[in-house]
Design an enzyme around this catalytic site. Structure first.
Site, PDB file in Angstrom:
ATOM      1  N   THR A   1       0.914  -1.228  -0.103  1.00  0.00           N
ATOM      2  CA  THR A   1      -0.090  -0.071  -0.177  1.00  0.00           C
ATOM      3  C   THR A   1       0.650   1.248   0.078  1.00  0.00           C
ATOM      4  OG1 THR A   1      -1.611  -1.100   1.213  1.00  0.00           O
ATOM      5  CG2 THR A   1      -1.635   1.168   1.441  1.00  0.00           C
TER       6      THR A   1
ATOM      7  N   SER B   1      -0.099  -9.633  -0.782  1.00  0.00           N
ATOM      8  CA  SER B   1      -1.086 -11.124  -0.727  1.00  0.00           C
ATOM      9  C   SER B   1      -0.551 -12.074  -2.081  1.00  0.00           C
ATOM     10  CB  SER B   1      -2.395 -10.752  -1.064  1.00  0.00           C
ATOM     11  OG  SER B   1      -2.865  -9.655  -0.153  1.00  0.00           O
TER      12      SER B   1
HETATM   13  N1  ASP Z   1      -3.014  -5.561   0.607  1.00  0.00           N
HETATM   14  C1  ASP Z   1      -1.686  -4.596   0.876  1.00  0.00           C
HETATM   15  C2  ASP Z   1      -0.402  -5.418   0.962  1.00  0.00           C
HETATM   16  O1  ASP Z   1      -0.105  -6.229   1.685  1.00  0.00           O
HETATM   17  C3  ASP Z   1      -1.995  -4.322   2.240  1.00  0.00           C
HETATM   18  C4  ASP Z   1      -1.063  -3.212   2.669  1.00  0.00           C
HETATM   19  O2  ASP Z   1       0.153  -3.237   2.318  1.00  0.00           O
HETATM   20  O3  ASP Z   1      -1.141  -2.553   3.758  1.00  0.00           O
HETATM   21  O4  ASP Z   1       0.355  -5.234  -0.073  1.00  0.00           O
END
Ligand code: ASP
Length: 594
Positions: A48, A122
Protein backbone atom coordinates in the site's frame (compact mmCIF):
# COMPACT_ATOMS: atom_id res chain seq x y z
CA UNK A 1 26.75 -3.70 -14.20
CA UNK A 2 23.76 -3.11 -12.01
CA UNK A 3 21.52 -4.86 -14.51
CA UNK A 4 23.66 -7.97 -14.32
CA UNK A 5 23.52 -8.00 -10.54
CA UNK A 6 19.81 -7.40 -10.54
CA UNK A 7 19.34 -10.22 -13.00
CA UNK A 8 21.25 -12.45 -10.61
CA UNK A 9 18.73 -11.59 -7.94
CA UNK A 10 15.91 -12.39 -10.29
CA UNK A 11 14.43 -9.41 -12.05
CA UNK A 12 14.87 -6.38 -9.87
CA UNK A 13 15.21 -2.97 -11.45
CA UNK A 14 16.75 0.26 -10.30
CA UNK A 15 20.24 1.44 -9.66
CA UNK A 16 22.08 0.75 -6.44
CA UNK A 17 25.78 0.99 -5.74
CA UNK A 18 27.57 -1.45 -8.01
CA UNK A 19 30.07 -3.73 -6.34
CA UNK A 20 32.85 -2.40 -8.59
CA UNK A 21 32.10 1.31 -8.29
CA UNK A 22 34.74 3.32 -6.45
CA UNK A 23 34.10 3.62 -2.75
CA UNK A 24 32.58 7.01 -2.07
CA UNK A 25 34.12 9.51 0.31
CA UNK A 26 31.76 9.70 3.21
CA UNK A 27 32.99 12.47 5.41
CA UNK A 28 31.91 15.92 4.49
CA UNK A 29 33.81 18.86 5.88
CA UNK A 30 31.44 21.67 6.72
CA UNK A 31 31.76 24.94 8.55
CA UNK A 32 30.54 23.27 11.74
CA UNK A 33 32.65 20.08 11.56
CA UNK A 34 32.42 16.79 9.75
CA UNK A 35 29.06 15.17 9.13
CA UNK A 36 28.94 11.41 8.99
CA UNK A 37 27.04 10.03 6.05
CA UNK A 38 25.45 6.59 6.13
CA UNK A 39 24.19 4.64 3.13
CA UNK A 40 20.92 2.72 3.24
CA UNK A 41 19.47 0.54 0.50
CA UNK A 42 15.67 0.64 0.26
CA UNK A 43 14.25 -2.42 -1.50
CA UNK A 44 10.75 -1.60 -2.66
CA UNK A 45 8.69 -4.76 -3.11
CA UNK A 46 5.29 -3.07 -3.31
CA UNK A 47 2.41 -2.79 -0.84
CA UNK A 48 0.00 0.00 0.00
CA UNK A 49 2.78 2.46 0.80
CA UNK A 50 3.40 3.00 -2.93
CA UNK A 51 -0.08 2.25 -4.29
CA UNK A 52 -2.32 4.52 -6.36
CA UNK A 53 -6.06 4.13 -7.11
CA UNK A 54 -6.73 2.10 -10.28
CA UNK A 55 -10.14 1.25 -11.78
CA UNK A 56 -10.19 -2.08 -9.84
CA UNK A 57 -8.86 -0.63 -6.59
CA UNK A 58 -5.50 0.28 -5.07
CA UNK A 59 -2.50 -1.22 -6.88
CA UNK A 60 1.25 -0.55 -6.85
CA UNK A 61 2.64 1.91 -9.40
CA UNK A 62 6.19 1.36 -10.67
CA UNK A 63 8.94 4.02 -11.02
CA UNK A 64 7.05 6.65 -9.09
CA UNK A 65 8.28 6.52 -5.51
CA UNK A 66 11.72 8.17 -5.71
CA UNK A 67 10.39 11.11 -7.74
CA UNK A 68 7.49 11.65 -5.34
CA UNK A 69 9.70 11.42 -2.23
CA UNK A 70 12.08 14.03 -3.66
CA UNK A 71 9.29 16.58 -3.30
CA UNK A 72 8.87 15.89 0.43
CA UNK A 73 11.39 17.98 2.42
CA UNK A 74 11.50 15.65 5.45
CA UNK A 75 12.46 12.80 3.13
CA UNK A 76 14.87 14.65 0.84
CA UNK A 77 17.18 17.60 1.47
CA UNK A 78 17.68 18.95 -2.05
CA UNK A 79 19.77 21.91 -0.85
CA UNK A 80 22.29 19.61 0.88
CA UNK A 81 22.50 17.39 -2.19
CA UNK A 82 23.34 20.42 -4.30
CA UNK A 83 25.72 22.17 -1.89
CA UNK A 84 27.79 19.03 -1.38
CA UNK A 85 27.68 17.86 -5.01
CA UNK A 86 26.16 14.67 -3.69
CA UNK A 87 25.23 13.15 -7.03
CA UNK A 88 28.54 13.67 -8.84
CA UNK A 89 30.65 13.09 -5.72
CA UNK A 90 29.14 9.68 -5.05
CA UNK A 91 28.23 8.79 -8.64
CA UNK A 92 24.54 8.58 -7.78
CA UNK A 93 21.47 8.30 -9.96
CA UNK A 94 17.98 9.78 -9.66
CA UNK A 95 16.82 7.02 -7.36
CA UNK A 96 19.01 8.23 -4.49
CA UNK A 97 17.83 10.73 -1.88
CA UNK A 98 19.24 12.23 1.27
CA UNK A 99 17.50 12.91 4.56
CA UNK A 100 17.88 16.20 6.41
CA UNK A 101 20.47 16.02 9.19
CA UNK A 102 19.37 13.86 12.13
CA UNK A 103 19.59 14.66 15.82
CA UNK A 104 22.53 12.25 15.94
CA UNK A 105 24.26 14.53 13.42
CA UNK A 106 24.06 12.00 10.60
CA UNK A 107 23.08 12.24 6.98
CA UNK A 108 21.32 9.20 5.65
CA UNK A 109 21.69 8.75 1.93
CA UNK A 110 19.25 6.18 0.62
CA UNK A 111 18.91 4.49 -2.72
CA UNK A 112 15.64 2.94 -3.84
CA UNK A 113 15.72 -0.34 -5.72
CA UNK A 114 12.42 -1.58 -7.08
CA UNK A 115 11.12 -5.11 -7.45
CA UNK A 116 9.61 -5.76 -10.84
CA UNK A 117 6.68 -6.16 -10.83
CA UNK A 118 5.77 -4.42 -7.60
CA UNK A 119 3.37 -6.64 -5.69
CA UNK A 120 0.45 -6.47 -3.36
CA UNK A 121 1.94 -8.61 -0.59
CA UNK A 122 -0.99 -11.02 -0.85
CA UNK A 123 0.59 -12.08 -4.14
CA UNK A 124 4.00 -12.72 -2.66
CA UNK A 125 5.44 -16.21 -2.47
CA UNK A 126 8.60 -17.75 -1.05
CA UNK A 127 10.22 -17.06 -4.45
CA UNK A 128 10.13 -13.34 -3.59
CA UNK A 129 11.72 -14.02 -0.21
CA UNK A 130 14.63 -15.64 -2.03
CA UNK A 131 14.87 -12.64 -4.40
CA UNK A 132 15.02 -10.20 -1.50
CA UNK A 133 17.64 -12.46 0.11
CA UNK A 134 19.73 -12.33 -3.07
CA UNK A 135 19.69 -8.54 -3.07
CA UNK A 136 20.70 -8.41 0.58
CA UNK A 137 23.58 -10.72 -0.22
CA UNK A 138 24.74 -8.70 -3.23
CA UNK A 139 24.63 -5.33 -1.48
CA UNK A 140 25.44 -6.37 2.08
CA UNK A 141 28.90 -4.79 2.20
CA UNK A 142 27.97 -1.68 0.23
CA UNK A 143 25.39 -0.31 2.61
CA UNK A 144 25.24 0.35 6.32
CA UNK A 145 21.65 -0.82 6.64
CA UNK A 146 18.60 -1.94 4.68
CA UNK A 147 14.92 -0.99 4.52
CA UNK A 148 12.41 -3.26 2.79
CA UNK A 149 9.14 -1.67 1.71
CA UNK A 150 6.43 -4.32 1.82
CA UNK A 151 2.67 -4.73 1.99
CA UNK A 152 1.36 -5.22 5.49
CA UNK A 153 -0.75 -8.30 4.74
CA UNK A 154 2.12 -10.78 4.61
CA UNK A 155 4.89 -8.63 6.10
CA UNK A 156 5.08 -10.80 9.23
CA UNK A 157 5.70 -13.88 7.07
CA UNK A 158 8.45 -12.19 5.02
CA UNK A 159 10.07 -10.74 8.15
CA UNK A 160 10.08 -14.17 9.79
CA UNK A 161 11.40 -15.93 6.70
CA UNK A 162 14.19 -13.38 6.22
CA UNK A 163 15.16 -13.64 9.87
CA UNK A 164 15.97 -17.32 9.34
CA UNK A 165 17.47 -16.89 5.88
CA UNK A 166 19.90 -14.19 7.12
CA UNK A 167 22.56 -16.26 8.84
CA UNK A 168 25.09 -14.45 11.07
CA UNK A 169 23.46 -11.10 10.40
CA UNK A 170 25.49 -8.10 11.55
CA UNK A 171 23.55 -5.15 10.09
CA UNK A 172 20.12 -3.65 10.56
CA UNK A 173 17.35 -4.75 8.22
CA UNK A 174 13.96 -3.06 8.67
CA UNK A 175 10.72 -4.01 6.96
CA UNK A 176 8.04 -1.37 6.79
CA UNK A 177 4.99 -0.29 4.82
CA UNK A 178 1.80 1.58 5.52
CA UNK A 179 -1.96 1.36 5.77
CA UNK A 180 -2.49 4.45 3.59
CA UNK A 181 -0.47 5.26 0.44
CA UNK A 182 2.35 7.73 0.92
CA UNK A 183 0.87 9.91 -1.87
CA UNK A 184 -2.27 10.70 0.14
CA UNK A 185 -2.56 13.79 2.31
CA UNK A 186 -3.08 11.88 5.56
CA UNK A 187 -0.91 8.79 5.60
CA UNK A 188 1.30 6.70 7.82
CA UNK A 189 3.84 5.90 5.11
CA UNK A 190 6.04 8.95 5.55
CA UNK A 191 6.55 8.45 9.28
CA UNK A 192 7.10 4.71 8.85
CA UNK A 193 9.67 5.20 6.09
CA UNK A 194 11.46 7.99 7.97
CA UNK A 195 11.65 5.99 11.21
CA UNK A 196 12.91 2.90 9.38
CA UNK A 197 15.63 4.90 7.61
CA UNK A 198 16.76 6.42 10.90
CA UNK A 199 17.07 3.00 12.52
CA UNK A 200 18.74 1.34 9.53
CA UNK A 201 21.18 4.20 8.98
CA UNK A 202 22.15 5.06 12.53
CA UNK A 203 22.08 1.98 14.71
CA UNK A 204 23.57 -1.48 14.48
CA UNK A 205 20.62 -3.63 15.53
CA UNK A 206 21.69 -6.86 13.84
CA UNK A 207 18.22 -8.26 13.33
CA UNK A 208 15.49 -8.47 10.74
CA UNK A 209 13.15 -5.90 12.28
CA UNK A 210 9.72 -4.53 11.46
CA UNK A 211 9.00 -0.85 12.06
CA UNK A 212 5.44 0.39 12.31
CA UNK A 213 3.65 3.18 14.16
CA UNK A 214 6.67 4.40 16.16
CA UNK A 215 7.79 0.94 17.22
CA UNK A 216 10.64 -1.27 16.08
CA UNK A 217 9.87 -4.95 16.57
CA UNK A 218 11.76 -8.19 16.10
CA UNK A 219 10.43 -9.30 12.72
CA UNK A 220 9.78 -12.91 13.68
CA UNK A 221 7.72 -11.91 16.73
CA UNK A 222 5.03 -9.83 15.04
CA UNK A 223 1.66 -10.51 13.61
CA UNK A 224 -0.77 -8.21 11.82
CA UNK A 225 -3.64 -7.54 14.20
CA UNK A 226 -5.54 -4.60 12.68
CA UNK A 227 -6.58 -3.92 9.10
CA UNK A 228 -7.81 -0.40 9.84
CA UNK A 229 -5.56 1.18 12.43
CA UNK A 230 -2.17 2.76 11.85
CA UNK A 231 -1.14 0.60 14.80
CA UNK A 232 -1.41 -2.53 12.67
CA UNK A 233 1.14 -4.87 14.25
CA UNK A 234 1.58 -6.48 17.60
CA UNK A 235 4.46 -8.38 19.14
CA UNK A 236 2.48 -10.25 21.78
CA UNK A 237 5.27 -12.19 23.43
CA UNK A 238 8.22 -9.81 23.23
CA UNK A 239 8.43 -6.10 24.01
CA UNK A 240 9.45 -3.87 21.12
CA UNK A 241 13.18 -3.50 20.41
CA UNK A 242 12.88 0.27 20.27
CA UNK A 243 10.43 3.13 20.32
CA UNK A 244 10.68 6.33 18.34
CA UNK A 245 8.65 8.91 20.17
CA UNK A 246 10.07 12.19 21.51
CA UNK A 247 13.36 10.33 21.78
CA UNK A 248 14.53 7.16 20.11
CA UNK A 249 14.92 4.61 22.87
CA UNK A 250 16.53 1.28 22.12
CA UNK A 251 16.01 -1.63 24.41
CA UNK A 252 19.55 -2.99 23.89
CA UNK A 253 19.08 -5.87 26.32
CA UNK A 254 16.37 -7.31 24.09
CA UNK A 255 18.39 -7.06 20.88
CA UNK A 256 19.25 -10.50 19.54
CA UNK A 257 22.80 -11.05 18.37
CA UNK A 258 24.26 -13.81 16.26
CA UNK A 259 27.05 -14.57 18.79
CA UNK A 260 29.32 -15.98 16.16
CA UNK A 261 32.56 -15.48 14.33
CA UNK A 262 31.03 -16.55 11.03
CA UNK A 263 30.36 -14.30 8.08
CA UNK A 264 26.92 -13.15 6.97
CA UNK A 265 25.31 -15.48 4.46
CA UNK A 266 21.89 -15.88 2.94
CA UNK A 267 20.48 -19.36 3.11
CA UNK A 268 18.43 -19.67 -0.06
CA UNK A 269 15.63 -21.92 0.92
CA UNK A 270 14.49 -22.70 -2.59
CA UNK A 271 11.70 -22.56 -0.17
CA UNK A 272 10.37 -25.88 0.90
CA UNK A 273 6.72 -25.46 0.13
CA UNK A 274 5.65 -28.76 1.60
CA UNK A 275 4.78 -27.12 4.88
CA UNK A 276 1.44 -25.88 6.12
CA UNK A 277 -0.68 -24.50 8.93
CA UNK A 278 -3.47 -26.62 10.38
CA UNK A 279 -5.86 -24.96 12.79
CA UNK A 280 -7.67 -27.28 15.19
CA UNK A 281 -11.36 -26.50 15.68
CA UNK A 282 -14.14 -28.13 17.67
CA UNK A 283 -15.37 -31.11 15.67
CA UNK A 284 -12.33 -31.44 13.40
CA UNK A 285 -12.32 -34.98 12.01
CA UNK A 286 -9.54 -37.54 11.81
CA UNK A 287 -10.21 -37.74 8.04
CA UNK A 288 -9.57 -34.00 7.58
CA UNK A 289 -6.30 -34.28 9.52
CA UNK A 290 -5.32 -37.38 7.57
CA UNK A 291 -5.97 -35.59 4.27
CA UNK A 292 -3.87 -32.62 5.32
CA UNK A 293 -0.94 -34.77 6.40
CA UNK A 294 -0.66 -36.74 3.17
CA UNK A 295 2.64 -36.84 1.26
CA UNK A 296 4.38 -34.68 0.00
CA UNK A 297 3.75 -32.67 3.20
CA UNK A 298 6.95 -32.60 5.29
CA UNK A 299 6.08 -30.33 8.16
CA UNK A 300 3.06 -28.62 9.69
CA UNK A 301 2.32 -26.08 12.34
CA UNK A 302 -0.59 -27.37 14.38
CA UNK A 303 -2.49 -24.41 15.80
CA UNK A 304 -3.96 -25.68 19.04
CA UNK A 305 -6.10 -24.25 21.82
CA UNK A 306 -4.84 -22.27 24.82
CA UNK A 307 -1.54 -23.52 26.12
CA UNK A 308 -1.17 -26.14 23.40
CA UNK A 309 -4.19 -28.38 23.83
CA UNK A 310 -6.04 -30.53 21.32
CA UNK A 311 -8.84 -33.07 21.92
CA UNK A 312 -7.53 -36.21 23.57
CA UNK A 313 -10.89 -37.93 23.47
CA UNK A 314 -10.61 -38.70 19.76
CA UNK A 315 -8.11 -41.57 19.40
CA UNK A 316 -8.44 -41.68 15.60
CA UNK A 317 -7.25 -38.10 15.32
CA UNK A 318 -4.29 -38.64 17.62
CA UNK A 319 -3.45 -41.78 15.70
CA UNK A 320 -3.23 -39.79 12.46
CA UNK A 321 -0.85 -37.32 14.09
CA UNK A 322 1.26 -40.13 15.48
CA UNK A 323 1.40 -41.97 12.14
CA UNK A 324 2.51 -38.75 10.46
CA UNK A 325 5.34 -38.10 12.92
CA UNK A 326 6.45 -41.72 12.52
CA UNK A 327 6.51 -41.20 8.73
CA UNK A 328 8.88 -38.27 9.33
CA UNK A 329 6.47 -35.32 9.17
CA UNK A 330 7.65 -32.64 11.60
CA UNK A 331 4.68 -31.28 13.57
CA UNK A 332 5.12 -28.12 15.59
CA UNK A 333 2.55 -27.15 18.20
CA UNK A 334 1.65 -23.43 18.45
CA UNK A 335 -1.21 -21.80 20.27
CA UNK A 336 -4.16 -20.10 18.58
CA UNK A 337 -4.03 -17.48 21.34
CA UNK A 338 -2.41 -14.18 20.50
CA UNK A 339 -0.34 -14.26 23.70
CA UNK A 340 1.19 -17.08 25.68
CA UNK A 341 3.10 -20.25 25.19
CA UNK A 342 2.57 -23.94 24.61
CA UNK A 343 3.18 -25.78 27.88
CA UNK A 344 2.44 -29.12 29.42
CA UNK A 345 -0.02 -27.87 32.02
CA UNK A 346 -2.92 -29.96 30.66
CA UNK A 347 -3.27 -33.63 29.92
CA UNK A 348 -4.66 -32.69 26.49
CA UNK A 349 -1.34 -31.01 25.66
CA UNK A 350 0.78 -33.85 26.98
CA UNK A 351 -1.06 -36.31 24.72
CA UNK A 352 0.14 -34.38 21.67
CA UNK A 353 3.72 -34.57 22.81
CA UNK A 354 3.35 -38.29 23.30
CA UNK A 355 2.26 -38.47 19.65
CA UNK A 356 5.61 -36.93 18.62
CA UNK A 357 4.39 -33.34 18.25
CA UNK A 358 7.08 -30.76 19.13
CA UNK A 359 6.06 -27.90 21.46
CA UNK A 360 6.61 -24.56 19.69
CA UNK A 361 6.80 -22.35 22.81
CA UNK A 362 5.49 -18.86 22.18
CA UNK A 363 6.30 -18.66 18.46
CA UNK A 364 3.84 -16.91 16.19
CA UNK A 365 2.37 -19.17 13.50
CA UNK A 366 4.21 -17.02 10.90
CA UNK A 367 7.55 -17.64 12.62
CA UNK A 368 6.81 -21.34 13.18
CA UNK A 369 5.87 -21.94 9.55
CA UNK A 370 8.90 -20.17 8.09
CA UNK A 371 11.19 -21.80 10.65
CA UNK A 372 9.91 -25.22 9.63
CA UNK A 373 10.51 -24.43 5.98
CA UNK A 374 14.00 -23.13 6.79
CA UNK A 375 14.99 -26.12 8.90
CA UNK A 376 13.58 -28.62 6.40
CA UNK A 377 15.61 -26.99 3.62
CA UNK A 378 18.88 -27.37 5.55
CA UNK A 379 21.04 -30.48 5.19
CA UNK A 380 20.88 -33.05 7.99
CA UNK A 381 19.04 -36.09 9.25
CA UNK A 382 15.43 -35.97 10.39
CA UNK A 383 16.53 -36.30 14.01
CA UNK A 384 18.88 -33.31 13.60
CA UNK A 385 16.12 -31.26 12.02
CA UNK A 386 13.70 -32.11 14.84
CA UNK A 387 16.35 -30.88 17.29
CA UNK A 388 16.97 -27.73 15.27
CA UNK A 389 13.28 -26.83 15.26
CA UNK A 390 13.35 -26.90 19.07
CA UNK A 391 16.31 -24.49 19.23
CA UNK A 392 15.90 -20.77 19.53
CA UNK A 393 17.56 -19.83 16.23
CA UNK A 394 16.88 -16.09 15.89
CA UNK A 395 15.12 -15.05 19.07
CA UNK A 396 11.82 -16.28 17.65
CA UNK A 397 10.85 -17.95 20.93
CA UNK A 398 11.32 -17.33 24.61
CA UNK A 399 13.67 -19.75 26.27
CA UNK A 400 13.26 -20.17 29.97
CA UNK A 401 16.75 -20.37 31.45
CA UNK A 402 17.60 -23.56 33.27
CA UNK A 403 19.00 -23.20 36.77
CA UNK A 404 19.33 -20.05 38.81
CA UNK A 405 19.78 -16.81 37.01
CA UNK A 406 22.22 -14.23 38.19
CA UNK A 407 20.26 -11.11 38.86
CA UNK A 408 21.28 -7.58 39.48
CA UNK A 409 20.79 -8.28 43.17
CA UNK A 410 23.72 -10.73 43.07
CA UNK A 411 26.05 -8.16 41.70
CA UNK A 412 28.12 -7.15 44.68
CA UNK A 413 30.04 -4.50 42.79
CA UNK A 414 27.00 -2.66 41.52
CA UNK A 415 25.31 -3.01 44.89
CA UNK A 416 28.26 -1.38 46.63
CA UNK A 417 28.13 1.54 44.24
CA UNK A 418 24.38 1.75 44.66
CA UNK A 419 24.87 2.04 48.43
CA UNK A 420 27.13 5.03 47.92
CA UNK A 421 24.61 6.60 45.63
CA UNK A 422 21.69 5.79 47.95
CA UNK A 423 19.69 3.97 45.33
CA UNK A 424 17.85 0.77 45.70
CA UNK A 425 15.13 0.27 43.16
CA UNK A 426 15.72 -2.12 40.28
CA UNK A 427 15.42 0.54 37.60
CA UNK A 428 17.98 2.79 39.25
CA UNK A 429 20.37 -0.10 39.70
CA UNK A 430 19.99 -0.97 36.03
CA UNK A 431 20.72 2.64 35.12
CA UNK A 432 23.93 2.57 37.20
CA UNK A 433 24.94 -0.69 35.58
CA UNK A 434 24.33 0.68 32.09
CA UNK A 435 26.33 3.82 32.84
CA UNK A 436 29.24 1.81 34.21
CA UNK A 437 29.35 -1.03 31.71
CA UNK A 438 31.05 0.81 28.81
CA UNK A 439 34.12 2.10 30.70
CA UNK A 440 34.44 -1.07 32.79
CA UNK A 441 34.11 -3.37 29.79
CA UNK A 442 36.60 -1.29 27.81
CA UNK A 443 39.02 -1.42 30.73
CA UNK A 444 38.57 -5.21 31.00
CA UNK A 445 39.18 -5.56 27.26
CA UNK A 446 42.32 -3.44 27.58
CA UNK A 447 43.63 -5.56 30.46
CA UNK A 448 42.65 -8.86 28.80
CA UNK A 449 40.46 -9.67 31.81
CA UNK A 450 37.98 -12.23 30.53
CA UNK A 451 36.54 -12.89 34.00
CA UNK A 452 35.66 -9.24 34.44
CA UNK A 453 33.92 -9.28 31.07
CA UNK A 454 31.96 -12.38 32.06
CA UNK A 455 30.98 -10.77 35.36
CA UNK A 456 29.69 -7.69 33.55
CA UNK A 457 27.71 -9.93 31.21
CA UNK A 458 26.22 -11.83 34.13
CA UNK A 459 25.00 -8.56 35.55
CA UNK A 460 23.14 -7.99 32.30
CA UNK A 461 25.69 -5.49 31.01
CA UNK A 462 25.78 -5.11 27.25
CA UNK A 463 29.30 -5.79 25.99
CA UNK A 464 28.55 -3.94 22.76
CA UNK A 465 27.78 -0.67 24.48
CA UNK A 466 29.82 2.36 23.49
CA UNK A 467 31.76 4.78 25.65
CA UNK A 468 31.59 8.53 25.19
CA UNK A 469 33.73 8.33 22.06
CA UNK A 470 31.59 5.62 20.55
CA UNK A 471 34.28 3.06 21.28
CA UNK A 472 33.30 -0.47 22.21
CA UNK A 473 35.26 -3.18 24.05
CA UNK A 474 35.85 -4.77 20.63
CA UNK A 475 37.60 -1.58 19.44
CA UNK A 476 39.85 -1.70 22.48
CA UNK A 477 40.59 -5.43 22.23
CA UNK A 478 41.39 -4.99 18.53
CA UNK A 479 43.89 -2.25 19.35
CA UNK A 480 45.45 -4.46 22.00
CA UNK A 481 45.58 -7.46 19.67
CA UNK A 482 44.19 -9.80 22.30
CA UNK A 483 42.76 -12.58 20.16
CA UNK A 484 41.10 -14.43 23.05
CA UNK A 485 39.25 -11.32 24.18
CA UNK A 486 38.24 -10.51 20.61
CA UNK A 487 36.89 -14.06 20.24
CA UNK A 488 35.02 -13.84 23.51
CA UNK A 489 33.45 -10.52 22.59
CA UNK A 490 32.37 -11.76 19.17
CA UNK A 491 30.84 -14.87 20.71
CA UNK A 492 29.01 -12.58 23.11
CA UNK A 493 27.43 -10.76 20.20
CA UNK A 494 29.74 -7.75 19.86
CA UNK A 495 29.27 -6.11 16.47
CA UNK A 496 32.13 -5.73 14.02
CA UNK A 497 30.30 -2.80 12.42
CA UNK A 498 30.47 -0.42 15.40
CA UNK A 499 32.01 2.91 14.43
CA UNK A 500 33.56 5.25 16.97
CA UNK A 501 33.13 9.01 16.74
CA UNK A 502 36.01 9.15 14.27
CA UNK A 503 34.26 6.64 12.02
CA UNK A 504 36.74 3.85 12.83
CA UNK A 505 35.67 0.21 13.10
CA UNK A 506 37.52 -2.43 15.17
CA UNK A 507 39.03 -3.69 11.91
CA UNK A 508 40.72 -0.34 11.25
CA UNK A 509 42.06 -0.37 14.82
CA UNK A 510 43.54 -3.84 14.31
CA UNK A 511 45.13 -2.70 11.03
CA UNK A 512 46.68 0.35 12.67
CA UNK A 513 48.32 -1.82 15.30
CA UNK A 514 49.18 -4.58 12.79
CA UNK A 515 47.43 -7.37 14.66
CA UNK A 516 47.25 -9.81 11.80
CA UNK A 517 45.49 -12.65 13.64
CA UNK A 518 42.81 -10.28 14.92
CA UNK A 519 42.33 -8.85 11.43
CA UNK A 520 41.79 -12.36 10.06
CA UNK A 521 39.25 -13.22 12.76
CA UNK A 522 37.35 -9.97 12.26
CA UNK A 523 37.29 -10.59 8.51
CA UNK A 524 35.97 -14.13 9.03
CA UNK A 525 33.17 -12.59 11.05
CA UNK A 526 32.27 -10.34 8.12
CA UNK A 527 34.13 -7.15 9.04
CA UNK A 528 34.99 -4.83 6.18
CA UNK A 529 36.24 -1.28 5.99
CA UNK A 530 33.64 1.39 5.45
CA UNK A 531 33.88 3.84 2.58
CA UNK A 532 34.77 6.52 5.12
CA UNK A 533 37.74 4.49 6.34
CA UNK A 534 39.00 4.01 2.82
CA UNK A 535 39.09 7.70 1.88
CA UNK A 536 42.86 8.20 2.25
CA UNK A 537 43.93 4.61 2.01
CA UNK A 538 46.14 5.10 -1.08
CA UNK A 539 48.23 7.77 0.63
CA UNK A 540 48.55 5.62 3.76
CA UNK A 541 49.74 2.64 1.67
CA UNK A 542 52.26 4.81 -0.19
CA UNK A 543 53.65 6.07 3.08
CA UNK A 544 54.00 2.52 4.45
CA UNK A 545 55.71 1.42 1.22
CA UNK A 546 58.08 4.39 1.29
CA UNK A 547 59.04 3.57 4.88
CA UNK A 548 59.59 -0.12 4.13
CA UNK A 549 56.80 -1.23 6.45
CA UNK A 550 55.91 -4.71 5.16
CA UNK A 551 53.99 -5.59 8.34
CA UNK A 552 51.77 -2.55 7.93
CA UNK A 553 51.10 -3.33 4.28
CA UNK A 554 50.32 -6.94 5.15
CA UNK A 555 47.75 -5.73 7.67
CA UNK A 556 45.88 -3.77 4.98
CA UNK A 557 46.15 -6.70 2.60
CA UNK A 558 44.67 -9.10 5.17
CA UNK A 559 41.86 -6.60 5.66
CA UNK A 560 40.94 -7.07 2.02
CA UNK A 561 42.40 -3.83 0.68
CA UNK A 562 43.93 -3.70 -2.79
CA UNK A 563 47.55 -2.57 -2.33
CA UNK A 564 47.62 -0.88 -5.73
CA UNK A 565 45.55 2.09 -4.51
CA UNK A 566 47.34 5.26 -5.68
CA UNK A 567 48.19 8.02 -3.22
CA UNK A 568 46.99 11.61 -3.41
CA UNK A 569 49.47 12.41 -6.20
CA UNK A 570 48.65 9.35 -8.28
CA UNK A 571 51.81 7.34 -7.49
CA UNK A 572 51.33 3.72 -6.44
CA UNK A 573 52.78 2.05 -3.30
CA UNK A 574 55.06 0.02 -5.58
CA UNK A 575 56.45 3.18 -7.21
CA UNK A 576 57.05 4.68 -3.76
CA UNK A 577 58.90 1.55 -2.59
CA UNK A 578 61.06 1.65 -5.73
CA UNK A 579 61.81 5.34 -5.23
CA UNK A 580 62.99 4.63 -1.66
CA UNK A 581 64.77 1.42 -2.71
CA UNK A 582 62.70 -0.74 -0.37
CA UNK A 583 63.51 -4.18 -1.75
CA UNK A 584 61.45 -6.15 0.82
CA UNK A 585 58.34 -4.13 0.07
CA UNK A 586 58.86 -4.54 -3.66
CA UNK A 587 59.25 -8.30 -3.26
CA UNK A 588 56.16 -8.47 -1.07
CA UNK A 589 54.06 -6.50 -3.53
CA UNK A 590 55.30 -8.62 -6.43
CA UNK A 591 54.42 -11.81 -4.53
CA UNK A 592 50.86 -10.55 -4.10
CA UNK A 593 50.59 -9.87 -7.79
CA UNK A 594 51.91 -13.32 -8.70
N1 ASP B 1 -2.88 -5.52 0.50
C1 ASP B 1 -1.79 -4.67 0.91
C2 ASP B 1 -0.52 -5.47 0.86
O1 ASP B 1 -0.29 -6.26 1.73
C3 ASP B 1 -2.04 -4.15 2.27
C4 ASP B 1 -0.99 -3.18 2.79
O2 ASP B 1 0.07 -3.01 2.25
O3 ASP B 1 -1.25 -2.56 3.83
O4 ASP B 1 0.24 -5.34 -0.06
Amino acid sequence: MMAAEAAQAGGFLGRALSSTEPAPALEIGGGCGAVAEARVLVINTGGTIGMVPQPEGLAPEANMLAGALKKIPILHDAAYAEETNLYSRLHLGDDTLVLPISRQNKRIIYTILELSPLLDSSNMTPAEWDKIGSLLEIYYEKYDGFVILHGTDTMAYTASALSFMCENLGKTIVLTGSQVPIYELRNDGRANLLGSLLFAGQFVIPEVCLYFHNKLYRGNRVTKVDAESFNAFSSPNLPSLATAEVDIIINWETVWRANTTKKFAIHKMNFDQHVGLLRIFPGITAEAVKGFLQSPIKGIVLETYGSGNAPNNCPALLEELQKATERGVVILNCTQCLRGSVSLVYETGKTLMDAGVIPGGDMTPEAALTKLAYVLSKPGTLAEKREMVKENLRGEMTVVPIGTQITLKDSKFIQEIAKYLFISCKEELAAVRDALTPPLACAAAKNGDIDALKALQNMGGNLSSEDYDGRTPLHVASCEGNLEIVKHLLKSGATVYAKDRFGATPLLNAIKFRHHDVICLLRTTGAHLSSQELVNVGTELCSLAFNGDVEGLLAWHLAGVDLNHPGYDGSTPYAMARAANRMKVMEFLCQLEA
